[in-house]
Design a protein around this motif. Structure first.
Motif, mmCIF file in Angstrom:
data_model
loop_
_atom_site.group_PDB
_atom_site.id
_atom_site.type_symbol
_atom_site.label_atom_id
_atom_site.label_comp_id
_atom_site.label_asym_id
_atom_site.label_seq_id
_atom_site.Cartn_x
_atom_site.Cartn_y
_atom_site.Cartn_z
ATOM 1 N N UNK A 254 -54.052 -117.374 4.057
ATOM 2 C CA UNK A 254 -54.692 -116.742 2.910
ATOM 3 C C UNK A 254 -53.672 -116.046 2.021
ATOM 4 N N UNK A 255 -54.003 -115.899 0.748
ATOM 5 C CA UNK A 255 -53.081 -115.323 -0.234
ATOM 6 C C UNK A 255 -53.038 -113.807 -0.203
ATOM 7 N N UNK A 256 -54.141 -113.147 0.094
ATOM 8 C CA UNK A 256 -54.143 -111.691 0.117
ATOM 9 C C UNK A 256 -53.155 -111.163 1.134
ATOM 10 N N UNK A 257 -52.470 -110.067 0.800
ATOM 11 C CA UNK A 257 -51.399 -109.553 1.654
ATOM 12 C C UNK A 257 -51.884 -109.216 3.056
ATOM 13 N N UNK A 258 -52.884 -108.371 3.172
ATOM 14 C CA UNK A 258 -53.368 -107.988 4.500
ATOM 15 C C UNK A 258 -54.027 -109.153 5.218
ATOM 16 N N UNK A 259 -54.696 -110.015 4.459
ATOM 17 C CA UNK A 259 -55.308 -111.196 5.067
ATOM 18 C C UNK A 259 -54.234 -112.126 5.637
ATOM 19 N N UNK A 260 -53.139 -112.315 4.880
ATOM 20 C CA UNK A 260 -52.037 -113.151 5.364
ATOM 21 C C UNK A 260 -51.402 -112.549 6.612
ATOM 22 N N UNK A 261 -51.258 -111.238 6.626
ATOM 23 C CA UNK A 261 -50.670 -110.577 7.789
ATOM 24 C C UNK A 261 -51.565 -110.687 9.016
ATOM 25 N N UNK A 262 -52.862 -110.536 8.810
ATOM 26 C CA UNK A 262 -53.775 -110.684 9.953
ATOM 27 C C UNK A 262 -53.744 -112.112 10.488
ATOM 28 N N UNK A 263 -53.658 -113.073 9.585
ATOM 29 C CA UNK A 263 -53.559 -114.475 10.008
ATOM 30 C C UNK A 263 -52.280 -114.701 10.814
#
Length: 201
Positions: free
Chosen positions: A74-83
């Motif tokens: 995912x592109x969102x910062x926190x979403x990318x980090x959670x992924x």
């Protein structure tokens, strides 16, 4: 910190990266790519694994040349980090997983290693201004709980993470503006960033 350390580094699409550098008279996408590659190259000796979460094929190509793994997420910062955290945690349930920002073009390997070694449990490194976060580390086997964005240092502290403040200025110096870039240059830029800037230096 005794456990193995794995790092996830989020890199957004280069055309949308570093919009606040628009007045710096540089090729913004090329500079954002150089930032990311210099950051990852400096981090590699510290971490067992570095996973870059990006949807940009140019970033993925650059990382392959470094021998670094990337994954579309995912592109969102926190979403990318959670992924990225979920990918790394699945590989080793007991490791320390860290989130490292990709805009640290002056990052020194030794300084990152010092900060990681100083962490006791879940911890974060505030940026130069003390309001943002450049590095967030989980406890061994624990959650990451990223809260990056405006006021992330306070958010991470409120969530129970310990601030890491020590002799690692290059780790604290992320670059968002032309003034930030000038200050990073005083610390010493990585080779890819310096090469992009050399025509205008």
């Amino acid at each position: 910190m005794g456990a193995e350390v794995d790092l996830v580094v989020p890199v957004k699409a280069l055309e949308r990266a570093k919009s606040r550098l628009v007045g710096a008279r540089v090729d913004r996408p090329a500079l954002a790519l150089a930032f990311a590659l210099d950051t990852v190259a400096a981090a590699r000796p510290v971490a067992r694994r570095v996973l870059v979460v990006t949807s940009d094929p140019a970033v993925a190509r650059g990382l392959r040349a470094l021998g670094v793994e990337s994954a579309a997420g995912p592109e969102g910062l926190n979403e990318a980090l959670r992924f990225g955290f979920s990918v790394l945690r699945e590989r080793d349930p007991g490791s320390v997983v860290g989130a490292l920002q990709a805009d640290l073009p002056a990052l020194r390997t030794a300084e990152l290693a010092l900060a990681v070694a100083a962490a006791r449990g879940r911890a974060f490194c505030p940026d130069r201004q003390g309001t943002g976060t450049t590095l967030l580390l989980s406890e061994p086997g624990g959650p990451l709980e990223p809260a990056f964005g405006t006021g992330s240092a306070a958010a991470h502290a409120a969530s129970g993470a310990t601030a890491l403040v020590g002799p690692w200025p290059s780790l604290r110096h992320d670059v968002d503006t032309a003034a930030d870039l000038d200050l990073a240059a005083e610390l010493g830029l990585g080779p890819r960033t310096a090469a992009v800037l050399s025509p205008v230096c």
